[in-house]
Design a protein around this motif. Structure first.
Motif, PDB file in Angstrom:
ATOM      1  N   VAL A   1       3.546   1.943 -10.846  1.00 11.41           N
ATOM      2  CA  VAL A   1       4.198   1.792  -9.540  1.00 11.41           C
ATOM      3  C   VAL A   1       4.620   3.127  -8.914  1.00 11.41           C
ATOM      4  O   VAL A   1       4.648   3.262  -7.700  1.00 11.41           O
ATOM      5  CB  VAL A   1       5.394   0.800  -9.636  1.00 11.41           C
ATOM      6  CG1 VAL A   1       6.515   1.353 -10.499  1.00 11.41           C
ATOM      7  CG2 VAL A   1       5.909   0.409  -8.262  1.00 11.41           C
TER       8      VAL A   1
ATOM      9  N   THR B   1       1.418  -2.369 -11.963  1.00  9.22           N
ATOM     10  CA  THR B   1       1.405  -3.322 -10.852  1.00  9.22           C
ATOM     11  C   THR B   1      -0.006  -3.892 -10.762  1.00  9.22           C
ATOM     12  O   THR B   1      -0.876  -3.547 -11.553  1.00  9.22           O
ATOM     13  CB  THR B   1       1.700  -2.597  -9.534  1.00  9.22           C
ATOM     14  OG1 THR B   1       0.589  -1.724  -9.257  1.00  9.22           O
ATOM     15  CG2 THR B   1       2.979  -1.782  -9.605  1.00  9.22           C
TER      16      THR B   1
ATOM     17  N   MET C   1      -1.645   0.114  -6.862  1.00  9.55           N
ATOM     18  CA  MET C   1      -0.867   0.730  -5.767  1.00  9.55           C
ATOM     19  C   MET C   1      -1.744   1.535  -4.809  1.00  9.55           C
ATOM     20  O   MET C   1      -1.237   2.112  -3.837  1.00  9.55           O
ATOM     21  CB  MET C   1       0.214   1.646  -6.347  1.00  9.55           C
ATOM     22  CG  MET C   1       1.326   0.923  -7.073  1.00  9.55           C
ATOM     23  SD  MET C   1       2.258  -0.222  -6.014  1.00  9.55           S
ATOM     24  CE  MET C   1       3.131   0.910  -4.933  1.00  9.55           C
TER      25      MET C   1
ATOM     26  N   PRO D   1      -6.811  -3.750  -5.439  1.00 12.20           N
ATOM     27  CA  PRO D   1      -7.339  -3.292  -4.145  1.00 12.20           C
ATOM     28  C   PRO D   1      -8.664  -2.528  -4.175  1.00 12.20           C
ATOM     29  O   PRO D   1      -8.927  -1.755  -3.238  1.00 12.20           O
ATOM     30  CB  PRO D   1      -6.218  -2.382  -3.643  1.00 12.20           C
ATOM     31  CG  PRO D   1      -5.623  -1.781  -4.878  1.00 12.20           C
ATOM     32  CD  PRO D   1      -5.876  -2.743  -5.997  1.00 12.20           C
TER      33      PRO D   1
ATOM     34  N   ILE E   1      -1.409   1.284  -0.838  1.00 13.83           N
ATOM     35  CA  ILE E   1      -0.668   0.021  -0.807  1.00 13.83           C
ATOM     36  C   ILE E   1       0.785   0.293  -0.415  1.00 13.83           C
ATOM     37  O   ILE E   1       1.451   1.130  -1.033  1.00 13.83           O
ATOM     38  CB  ILE E   1      -0.701  -0.684  -2.183  1.00 13.83           C
ATOM     39  CG1 ILE E   1      -2.137  -1.043  -2.583  1.00 13.83           C
ATOM     40  CG2 ILE E   1       0.210  -1.929  -2.179  1.00 13.83           C
ATOM     41  CD1 ILE E   1      -2.818  -2.105  -1.749  1.00 13.83           C
TER      42      ILE E   1
ATOM     43  N   ALA F   1       4.259  -1.430  -0.548  1.00 12.55           N
ATOM     44  CA  ALA F   1       4.824  -2.546  -1.314  1.00 12.55           C
ATOM     45  C   ALA F   1       6.281  -2.773  -0.934  1.00 12.55           C
ATOM     46  O   ALA F   1       6.931  -1.909  -0.342  1.00 12.55           O
ATOM     47  CB  ALA F   1       4.725  -2.235  -2.807  1.00 12.55           C
TER      48      ALA F   1
ATOM     49  N   TYR G   1       9.323  -4.200  -6.077  1.00 18.08           N
ATOM     50  CA  TYR G   1       8.068  -4.597  -6.710  1.00 18.08           C
ATOM     51  C   TYR G   1       7.680  -3.580  -7.778  1.00 18.08           C
ATOM     52  O   TYR G   1       7.860  -2.392  -7.521  1.00 18.08           O
ATOM     53  CB  TYR G   1       6.970  -4.705  -5.632  1.00 18.08           C
ATOM     54  CG  TYR G   1       5.582  -4.929  -6.167  1.00 18.08           C
ATOM     55  CD1 TYR G   1       5.172  -6.189  -6.586  1.00 18.08           C
ATOM     56  CD2 TYR G   1       4.673  -3.865  -6.282  1.00 18.08           C
ATOM     57  CE1 TYR G   1       3.897  -6.394  -7.084  1.00 18.08           C
ATOM     58  CE2 TYR G   1       3.402  -4.067  -6.782  1.00 18.08           C
ATOM     59  CZ  TYR G   1       3.015  -5.321  -7.183  1.00 18.08           C
ATOM     60  OH  TYR G   1       1.760  -5.513  -7.685  1.00 18.08           O
TER      61      TYR G   1
ATOM     62  N   THR H   1       7.283  -9.314   5.971  1.00 18.82           N
ATOM     63  CA  THR H   1       6.852  -9.206   4.577  1.00 18.82           C
ATOM     64  C   THR H   1       6.941 -10.570   3.900  1.00 18.82           C
ATOM     65  O   THR H   1       7.803 -11.381   4.213  1.00 18.82           O
ATOM     66  CB  THR H   1       7.723  -8.209   3.792  1.00 18.82           C
ATOM     67  OG1 THR H   1       9.066  -8.725   3.712  1.00 18.82           O
ATOM     68  CG2 THR H   1       7.752  -6.837   4.460  1.00 18.82           C
TER      69      THR H   1
ATOM     70  N   ARG I   1       2.954  -6.773  -2.884  1.00 15.64           N
ATOM     71  CA  ARG I   1       2.075  -5.833  -2.200  1.00 15.64           C
ATOM     72  C   ARG I   1       1.941  -6.358  -0.775  1.00 15.64           C
ATOM     73  O   ARG I   1       1.506  -7.481  -0.556  1.00 15.64           O
ATOM     74  CB  ARG I   1       0.728  -5.758  -2.909  1.00 15.64           C
ATOM     75  CG  ARG I   1       0.852  -5.046  -4.264  1.00 15.64           C
ATOM     76  CD  ARG I   1      -0.495  -4.751  -4.874  1.00 15.64           C
ATOM     77  NE  ARG I   1      -1.200  -5.943  -5.302  1.00 15.64           N
ATOM     78  CZ  ARG I   1      -2.424  -5.946  -5.816  1.00 15.64           C
ATOM     79  NH1 ARG I   1      -3.075  -4.804  -5.960  1.00 15.64           N
ATOM     80  NH2 ARG I   1      -3.001  -7.070  -6.188  1.00 15.64           N
TER      81      ARG I   1
ATOM     82  N   GLY J   1      -2.466  -2.933   2.709  1.00 15.33           N
ATOM     83  CA  GLY J   1      -3.373  -1.923   2.154  1.00 15.33           C
ATOM     84  C   GLY J   1      -3.906  -1.112   3.315  1.00 15.33           C
ATOM     85  O   GLY J   1      -4.793  -1.561   4.039  1.00 15.33           O
TER      86      GLY J   1
ATOM     87  N   PHE K   1       5.621   3.242  -1.266  1.00 19.12           N
ATOM     88  CA  PHE K   1       4.200   3.511  -1.534  1.00 19.12           C
ATOM     89  C   PHE K   1       4.088   4.785  -2.350  1.00 19.12           C
ATOM     90  O   PHE K   1       5.002   5.614  -2.359  1.00 19.12           O
ATOM     91  CB  PHE K   1       3.416   3.633  -0.219  1.00 19.12           C
ATOM     92  CG  PHE K   1       3.910   4.710   0.703  1.00 19.12           C
ATOM     93  CD1 PHE K   1       3.385   6.000   0.640  1.00 19.12           C
ATOM     94  CD2 PHE K   1       4.920   4.445   1.631  1.00 19.12           C
ATOM     95  CE1 PHE K   1       3.846   6.999   1.480  1.00 19.12           C
ATOM     96  CE2 PHE K   1       5.388   5.445   2.480  1.00 19.12           C
ATOM     97  CZ  PHE K   1       4.851   6.718   2.402  1.00 19.12           C
TER      98      PHE K   1
END
Ligand code: AMP
Ligand code: GLY
Length: 423
Positions: A217, A226, A229, A292, A333, A335, A339, A376, A380, A383, A412
């Protein structure tokens, strides 16, 4: 062509945006989708594991293709069900999806067909698993839950106490439920990691351009793992020589092994590789596009994805030439704060236009909703992705777009593509 996409993440948004470029596509709908996807496709609030409702939607909306992106419905036989009803579907059937759904199955397949991977033993009894760890007495050792565990079923244990705890949590406390009926105890291996996605029609395999994920992360590869990221493509460690070696020792043998076992794989197969001192080894297989990784890989696809999908389903992948953009791609990413632990939802996202985009980049939505504004709705969230003549340019473009987007607690990594995931 009318397409129904199953899923709700950044991967599905990237697939939808890519499919929309095809002149053959007239309509895309999605179940369940997310805020960003809703700007590109009509969304239906059906959970990905509700096979019956998905079948009904596909029939009612007369779709020509259902694209099943996540692992759970693939494992659960959604493609099998759709095919039984004469509906074309992209993705492996349940038997082939076992390559991801059971690590014991995948490891035993690799052993049988001599596909390079870390040494291992499979146990269905916690005492025997622990006994093996004790007798082996070599750390770190890796303990893995057999079944699907949202990417959290792998524990790297640095001593006996940690291994005992991992085995107990998985097999006795059953924190992943039935996924912990068995464990794989595995040798710890090191080296840069590479993600390779490949189209496969059961016989022919065509790897896509390579990618590199960044799982921890925090910057400098710190903190817990995660879902990923950020990604770059191509992966700088994945030379042509290594690609050829992987084709010969890993990709073709895997396709042939699945065929020989009566489980021909049709869809996208994901090779999680580690480039060790003894050559490339398989860390894991996934039975689907990665997230991703998809976001960067599909930005580089030049061939019409619809043509590739049809070739995969019809077993004609050998007849198609897949072309790739030479440029590099990056995905950052953004987030939710907290997270991969707990985090707040429903926070307003500013800086996006009405389609959820920012100039100079392509924003793939993962955990968002849209109710007149983007908010939100997951760990995540976005992207933020871009192409560039060089990796530096792609990163610069993606990061300058990130700077324009804001939500409370947004987090991020600032070192995607700068710190390689070599351990
Ligand atoms: P997986 O969920 O199987 O992709 O595993 C998650 C991460 O754990 C991988 O990306 C690796 O970084 C690490 N990992 C898994 N298996 C091993 C292994 N045998 N040795 C070292 N690291 C591993
Ligand atoms: N990024 C790894 C995965 O999709 O599982």
């Amino acid at each position: 062509m009318r397409i129904l996409m199953i899923g709700s993440g950044g991967r599905e948004h990237a697939l939808i945006k890519t499919l929309k470029k095809s002149p053959k596509v007239t309509e895309i709908i999605c179940a369940p989708g997310n805020g960003g996807i809703s700007r590109d496709a009509e969304c239906f609030p059906i959970p990905v594991i509700d096979k019956q409702k998905i079948l009904e939607l596909a029939v009612e909306r007369k779709v020509d293709l259902v694209f099943v992106a996540p692992e759970d419905p693939l494992n659960d036989g959604l493609v099998d069900l759709l095919e039984q009803h004469g509906i074309r579907a992209f993705g492996p059937n349940s038997r082939a999806a076992q390559i991801e759904a059971s690590k014991a199955f995948a490891k035993n397949l690799m052993k049988k067909y001599k596909i390079p991977t870390a040494d291992f033993e499979v146990f269905n009894d916690p005492e025997l698993a622990l006994g093996f760890v004790k007798q082996r007495n070599k750390y770190p050792v890796v303990v893995k839950a057999d079944g699907l565990a949202l990417g959290k079923g792998v524990v790297i244990c640095h001593n006996l106490a940690e291994a005992e705890n991992a085995i107990n949590e998985i097999m006795v406390n059953r924190i992943f439920g039935d996924s912990g009926n068995k464990v794989v105890v595995e040798e710890y291996i090191t080296g840069p990691e590479v993600s390779v996605l490949a189209f496969c029609d059961g016989n022919t395999i065509k790897p896509m351009v390579s990618a590199m994920d960044h799982k921890p992360v925090f910057d400098g590869n710190k903190g817990p793992n995660t879902g990923g990221m950020g990604t770059i493509s191509p992966n700088p460690f994945y030379t042509e020589e290594i690609a050829n070696e992987c084709m010969e020792k890993i990709f073709l043998p895997t396709v042939n092994a699945l065929k020989a076992e009566g489980r021909p794989f049709k869809g996208c197969i994901f090779f999680g590789l580690m480039l060790t001192q003894d050559g490339p080894k398989v860390v894991e297989y996934n039975c689907r596009f990665g997230d991703p990784e998809t976001q960067v890989v599909l930005l580089r696809l030049k061939t019409d994805l619809v043509d590739i999908i049809n070739a995969v389903i019809d077993g004609e992948l050998d007849k198609i030439n897949i072309e790739w953009d030479e440029r590099a791609a990056a995905c950052i990413i953004m987030a939710s704060g907290g997270y991969p632990g707990s985090y707040k939802k429903g926070l307003e996202i500013t800086g996006l236009d009405q389609n959820g985009q920012v100039e100079g980049a392509t924003v793939f939505h993962a955990g968002t909703i849209y109710d007149g504004a983007f908010k939100t709705n997951g760990g995540r969230v976005l992207g933020v992705s871009a192409l560039g003549q060089t990796l530096d340019e792609a990163l610069e473009r993606a990061y300058s777009a990130v700077e324009k987007i804001c939500f409370k607690g947004a987090h991020f990594r600032r070192d995607i593509g700068r710190v390689y995931n070599s351990r």
